[in-house]
Design a protein around this motif. Structure first.
Motif, PDB file in Angstrom:
ATOM      1  N   ASP A  20      -8.596  13.980 -72.889  1.00  0.00           N
ATOM      2  CA  ASP A  20      -9.710  14.780 -72.353  1.00  0.00           C
ATOM      3  C   ASP A  20      -9.764  14.679 -70.822  1.00  0.00           C
ATOM      4  OD1 ASP A  20     -10.600  12.155 -72.436  1.00  0.00           O
ATOM      5  OD2 ASP A  20     -12.398  12.559 -73.623  1.00  0.00           O
TER       6      ASP A  20
ATOM      7  N   GLN B 236      -6.261   5.285 -66.468  1.00  0.00           N
ATOM      8  CA  GLN B 236      -6.734   4.196 -65.602  1.00  0.00           C
ATOM      9  C   GLN B 236      -7.189   2.945 -66.341  1.00  0.00           C
ATOM     10  OE1 GLN B 236      -9.834   5.554 -62.903  1.00  0.00           O
ATOM     11  NE2 GLN B 236      -8.888   7.550 -62.670  1.00  0.00           N
TER      12      GLN B 236
ATOM     13  N   MET C  76      -6.957  -1.046 -65.174  1.00  0.00           N
ATOM     14  CA  MET C  76      -8.165  -1.636 -64.594  1.00  0.00           C
ATOM     15  C   MET C  76      -8.579  -2.891 -65.352  1.00  0.00           C
ATOM     16  SD  MET C  76     -10.415   1.634 -63.549  1.00  0.00           S
ATOM     17  CE  MET C  76     -10.156   2.305 -61.905  1.00  0.00           C
TER      18      MET C  76
ATOM     19  N   ASP D 190       9.713   7.133 -64.524  1.00  0.00           N
ATOM     20  CA  ASP D 190      10.391   8.339 -64.042  1.00  0.00           C
ATOM     21  C   ASP D 190      11.906   8.146 -63.931  1.00  0.00           C
ATOM     22  OD1 ASP D 190       8.049   9.734 -63.906  1.00  0.00           O
ATOM     23  OD2 ASP D 190       7.667   9.258 -61.803  1.00  0.00           O
TER      24      ASP D 190
ATOM     25  N   HIS E 133     -19.537   6.041 -59.167  1.00  0.00           N
ATOM     26  CA  HIS E 133     -19.571   6.533 -57.797  1.00  0.00           C
ATOM     27  C   HIS E 133     -18.760   7.814 -57.638  1.00  0.00           C
ATOM     28  CE1 HIS E 133     -15.836   4.409 -57.935  1.00  0.00           C
ATOM     29  NE2 HIS E 133     -15.464   5.028 -56.837  1.00  0.00           N
TER      30      HIS E 133
ATOM     31  N   LYS F 174     -18.704  11.704 -59.027  1.00  0.00           N
ATOM     32  CA  LYS F 174     -19.454  12.691 -59.809  1.00  0.00           C
ATOM     33  C   LYS F 174     -18.662  13.982 -59.925  1.00  0.00           C
ATOM     34  CE  LYS F 174     -24.107  11.009 -59.228  1.00  0.00           C
ATOM     35  NZ  LYS F 174     -23.545   9.664 -58.892  1.00  0.00           N
TER      36      LYS F 174
ATOM     37  N   HIS G 161     -18.314  20.411 -60.568  1.00  0.00           N
ATOM     38  CA  HIS G 161     -18.028  21.766 -61.032  1.00  0.00           C
ATOM     39  C   HIS G 161     -16.818  21.774 -61.950  1.00  0.00           C
ATOM     40  CE1 HIS G 161     -18.248  26.115 -60.943  1.00  0.00           C
ATOM     41  NE2 HIS G 161     -16.945  26.168 -60.726  1.00  0.00           N
TER      42      HIS G 161
ATOM     43  N   THR H 180       3.074   9.576 -59.846  1.00  0.00           N
ATOM     44  CA  THR H 180       4.311   9.384 -60.606  1.00  0.00           C
ATOM     45  C   THR H 180       4.069   8.175 -61.506  1.00  0.00           C
ATOM     46  OG1 THR H 180       5.007   7.967 -58.803  1.00  0.00           O
ATOM     47  CG2 THR H 180       5.748  10.252 -58.723  1.00  0.00           C
TER      48      THR H 180
ATOM     49  N   LYS I 108       0.835   5.880 -60.997  1.00  0.00           N
ATOM     50  CA  LYS I 108      -0.116   5.830 -62.117  1.00  0.00           C
ATOM     51  C   LYS I 108      -0.283   4.404 -62.638  1.00  0.00           C
ATOM     52  CE  LYS I 108       0.751  10.449 -63.974  1.00  0.00           C
ATOM     53  NZ  LYS I 108       1.467  11.177 -65.019  1.00  0.00           N
TER      54      LYS I 108
ATOM     55  N   PRO J 260      -4.549   2.423 -60.270  1.00  0.00           N
ATOM     56  CA  PRO J 260      -5.787   1.993 -60.942  1.00  0.00           C
ATOM     57  C   PRO J 260      -6.010   0.479 -60.845  1.00  0.00           C
ATOM     58  CG  PRO J 260      -4.502   3.446 -62.370  1.00  0.00           C
ATOM     59  CD  PRO J 260      -3.622   3.066 -61.216  1.00  0.00           C
TER      60      PRO J 260
ATOM     61  N   ALA K 272      -7.508   0.064 -57.520  1.00  0.00           N
ATOM     62  CA  ALA K 272      -8.893   0.556 -57.533  1.00  0.00           C
ATOM     63  C   ALA K 272      -9.826  -0.467 -58.164  1.00  0.00           C
ATOM     64  CB  ALA K 272      -8.962   1.887 -58.289  1.00  0.00           C
TER      65      ALA K 272
ATOM     66  N   SER L 175     -13.684   3.400 -59.287  1.00  0.00           N
ATOM     67  CA  SER L 175     -12.862   4.243 -60.147  1.00  0.00           C
ATOM     68  C   SER L 175     -11.893   5.003 -59.258  1.00  0.00           C
ATOM     69  CB  SER L 175     -13.719   5.244 -60.936  1.00  0.00           C
ATOM     70  OG  SER L 175     -14.077   4.718 -62.191  1.00  0.00           O
ATOM     71  N   GLN L 176     -10.936   5.641 -59.884  1.00  0.00           N
ATOM     72  CA  GLN L 176      -9.901   6.333 -59.122  1.00  0.00           C
ATOM     73  C   GLN L 176     -10.022   7.836 -59.354  1.00  0.00           C
ATOM     74  OE1 GLN L 176      -5.607   5.100 -59.634  1.00  0.00           O
ATOM     75  NE2 GLN L 176      -5.586   7.014 -60.759  1.00  0.00           N
ATOM     76  N   VAL L 177      -9.630   8.608 -58.365  1.00  0.00           N
ATOM     77  CA  VAL L 177      -9.497  10.051 -58.563  1.00  0.00           C
ATOM     78  C   VAL L 177      -8.037  10.295 -58.929  1.00  0.00           C
ATOM     79  CG1 VAL L 177      -9.771  12.345 -57.559  1.00  0.00           C
ATOM     80  CG2 VAL L 177     -11.273  10.474 -56.805  1.00  0.00           C
ATOM     81  N   SER L 178      -7.777  10.692 -60.169  1.00  0.00           N
ATOM     82  CA  SER L 178      -6.401  10.872 -60.632  1.00  0.00           C
ATOM     83  C   SER L 178      -5.922  12.295 -60.374  1.00  0.00           C
ATOM     84  CB  SER L 178      -6.314  10.596 -62.140  1.00  0.00           C
ATOM     85  OG  SER L 178      -6.699   9.275 -62.443  1.00  0.00           O
TER      86      SER L 178
ATOM     87  N   ARG M  47      -9.169  18.239 -59.421  1.00  0.00           N
ATOM     88  CA  ARG M  47      -8.157  17.615 -60.272  1.00  0.00           C
ATOM     89  C   ARG M  47      -8.197  18.249 -61.654  1.00  0.00           C
ATOM     90  NH1 ARG M  47     -10.014  13.547 -64.016  1.00  0.00           N
ATOM     91  NH2 ARG M  47      -7.790  13.311 -64.302  1.00  0.00           N
ATOM     92  N   PRO M  48      -7.071  18.219 -62.373  1.00  0.00           N
ATOM     93  CA  PRO M  48      -7.037  18.823 -63.708  1.00  0.00           C
ATOM     94  C   PRO M  48      -7.496  17.850 -64.784  1.00  0.00           C
ATOM     95  CG  PRO M  48      -4.838  18.074 -63.086  1.00  0.00           C
ATOM     96  CD  PRO M  48      -5.752  17.712 -61.948  1.00  0.00           C
ATOM     97  N   ILE M  49      -8.136  18.377 -65.814  1.00  0.00           N
ATOM     98  CA  ILE M  49      -8.421  17.606 -67.027  1.00  0.00           C
ATOM     99  C   ILE M  49      -7.959  18.447 -68.221  1.00  0.00           C
ATOM    100  CG2 ILE M  49     -10.349  16.306 -66.024  1.00  0.00           C
ATOM    101  CD1 ILE M  49     -12.258  18.235 -67.500  1.00  0.00           C
TER     102      ILE M  49
ATOM    103  N   ILE N  52     -11.574  20.333 -62.384  1.00  0.00           N
ATOM    104  CA  ILE N  52     -12.898  19.872 -61.975  1.00  0.00           C
ATOM    105  C   ILE N  52     -12.915  19.536 -60.485  1.00  0.00           C
ATOM    106  CG2 ILE N  52     -13.672  19.054 -64.222  1.00  0.00           C
ATOM    107  CD1 ILE N  52     -12.953  16.196 -63.353  1.00  0.00           C
TER     108      ILE N  52
ATOM    109  N   VAL O  19     -14.591  16.915 -57.968  1.00  0.00           N
ATOM    110  CA  VAL O  19     -15.284  15.625 -58.003  1.00  0.00           C
ATOM    111  C   VAL O  19     -15.705  15.229 -56.591  1.00  0.00           C
ATOM    112  CG1 VAL O  19     -14.104  14.802 -60.081  1.00  0.00           C
ATOM    113  CG2 VAL O  19     -13.120  14.289 -57.845  1.00  0.00           C
TER     114      VAL O  19
END
Lengths: 248, 312
Positions: free
Chosen positions: A121, A126, A130, A160, A214, A216, A219, B94, B98, B102, B105, B111-114, B127-129, B136, B138
């Protein structure tokens, strides 16, 4: 050894995702929900380790609303010994999920935590890394082969460049890739048996986890569409079309 | 003002092209400085390459024997320390980034922006989900450090005309020994790298066998293309895992992508939708790949490929 398995419920991978016209989210009402495919692989791997005598107990963990019970029962029907349901009505970020797992790890003292490499989803990829960081333990992400012996896991990872093998002292966190195994199908008698297996329910709020987010999402949009192109009738036409575009 | 630390990816003493793509994303933030950090047992050659990337302010090298292999558990504590004073930490999305970002982070408590596709502002990203079926926007809290992985297919590599200074950095971090590198089995190939090649030819289940895949290699070599594959072809054992293109494999953006015997599952399309021109060759005219292909050709690939080679 005990194995904790993350078992997330997501929109089924066959569903065509629709973004709501007002950009506030994706349509999930009335949409089929299933286990995250990578988590089914994680559970399968844990069950195989138990069947090989490497583990005694497999515990599936879900974080989510009250109606997550039926989903966790599927994990029990697949073969987990018991389930832990961390209840929350809020969206859970990867960091919050990792912090939640850390609390459970401190309590349960597992030898392995196996999670999917990503949930299909949010595609965040992560939580496992984490958890390993917060727990200060090894991580073996994108696993396509796992061997456990002598207090360590030898894991082949899909990277890769090819296939990387690393050795990790237990306890450790493993995240699964697609080719690790093929999850078993749930059989009807197992569904009956699963009804009597225990599910511990814990309120997320009672674990003392910092759930502040932190990041959000402001859109949601549908991706730009590629328009349907032209059909050519044979190889000669294809070559001509590519030459015209300067691609050959 | 923003100050960005970009984590260099490298292997066998060579800088990976994904690093220059991450630098492009960093430049889009319009920061005061972009520093590239190279962690290695012998960082000099990689650092010299990184120093040439346009827009880089300086290159920091952390030379330690423990950094001989890219183990996230070993690298993350050093990067978390080095990140002090930076507003952003970027890594390519990559398998290297990846795995690592994290962990960084979490050590920094964020949290991370992937998979950043576009930079809307210093703290705002797209970023894509759902395998790219939704995009989306963010917003990261402005007081937090931003840790992000960069979706390399969305960013062209920054050019290499620069000459940034290289500085050795000593990082005071205790490194774990609980994770150890055993080996790397690399695909041996003289063909162009799948992730950076301008032309890619991919085969799918329709190719039918490992032996049959030779026709794909042969055609790719004829036009100087890299070779990829669908998940079905990898699962069936026709080709090794590192050739997989798609949601859980490699996300690529070549100028020309030729899909041969690939039906076009949504997870595969996710990996190619930034390609310039997509060509599909498939015997099933109803295959979903034709919905997004710029040029489609229905027919038997074993007949068409020799004809194509002859027509070139």
């Amino acid at each position: 050894m005990k194995i904790l398995v993350g078992y997330k419920r997501v929109v089924d991978y066959n569903v065509r995702i629709q973004v709501k016209p007002d950009g506030t989210g994706v349509v999930t009402d009335g949409v089929k929900l299933s286990a995250n495919p990578f988590d089914d692989i994680a559970l399968e791997e844990a069950l195989r380790l138990r069947e090989k005598g490497m583990a005694e107990e497999v515990v599936v963990v879900g974080i989510g609303p009250a109606d997550l019970t039926a989903h966790l029962r599927n994990g029990l029907a697949m073969g987990a010994n018991r389930a832990i349901h961390v209840q929350t009505g809020d969206a859970v970020s990867p960091l919050t999920a990792a912090r939640t797992f850390l609390k459970l790890v401190e309590k349960e003292q597992p030898g392995l935590v196996i999670l999917g490499k990503q949930a299909i989803d949010d595609d965040a990829n992560q939580t496992g890394q984490m958890l390993a960081a917060l727990w200060d333990r090894p991580q073996a992400t994108f696993a396509s082969k796992v061997e456990v012996a002598d207090g360590k896991a030898t894991v082949t990872r899909e990277v890769d460049a090819g296939l990387e093998t690393i050795e990790a002292d237990l306890p450790a966190v493993i995240t699964t890739d697609l080719r690790l195994n093929e999850p078993r199908f749930i059989k009807l008698p197992d569904i009956m048996k699963a009804k009597s297996k225990p599910i511990d329910v814990i309120e997320l709020g009672s674990l003392g986890v910092d759930a502040a987010d932190h990041i959000k999402t402001t859109h949601y949009a549908a991706p730009p569409k590629r328009s349907k192109g032209v059909m050519v009738k044979d190889a000669a036409e294809l070559v001509a079309a590519l030459k015209q575009k300067g691609l050959l | 003002m923003s100050k960005i630390l970009v984590i260099a990816e490298h292997l066998d003493g060579k800088l990976n092209g994904s690093t220059a793509r991450a630098v492009s994303a960093a430049a889009a933030v319009k920061p005061e400085a972009i520093d590239v950090i190279v962690l290695s047992d012998a960082p000099d050659a990689v650092a010299a390459e990184a120093a040439k990337i346009d827009g880089v302010s300086k290159v920091l090298t952390v030379a330690r024997a423990e950094n001989a292999h890219a183990l996230a558990a070993v690298l993350a504590p050093q990067i978390a320390k080095a990140a002090s004073g930076y507003t952003h930490v970027f890594a390519p999305s990559t398998t290297f980034g990846k795995d690592l970002a994290p962990r960084v982070a979490a050590l920094l408590g964020v949290s991370q922006v992937s998979d950043v596709m576009t930079v809307e502002g210093p703290h705002s990203f797209k970023r894509p989900i759902y395998a790219g079926n939704a995009i989306i926007t963010v917003e990261v809290d402005s007081a937090s450090i931003v840790v992000a992985t960069i979706r390399t297919a969305s960013w062209a590599a920054a050019a290499s005309n620069g000459s940034a200074p290289v500085e050795a950095l000593s990082v005071d971090a205790t490194l774990p020994s609980h994770t150890r590198f055993v080996g790397l089995q690399q695909g041996k190939s003289d063909r162009p790298d799948l992730q950076g090649a301008p032309k890619v030819v991919s085969g799918g289940r329709g190719v039918g066998s490992k032996e049959n895949f030779d026709v794909i290699y042969k055609f790719a070599d004829k036009i100087g293309a890299a070779v990829g594959a669908s998940r079905a072809a990898v699962d069936a054992g026709y080709v090794p895992n590192e050739m997989q293109v798609g949601q859980t494999g490699k996300i690529i953006a070549p100028e020309l992508y030729i899909a041969i015997g690939i039906s076009g599952a949504i997870q595969h399309l996710t990996g190619i939708k930034d390609a310039g021109t997509i060509v599909a060759i498939n015997k099933d005219g109803e295959a979903p790949i034709f919905e997004i292909a710029d040029i489609g050709l229905v027919g038997d690939l074993f007949k068409i490929l020799p004809e194509l080679e002859a027509a070139l």
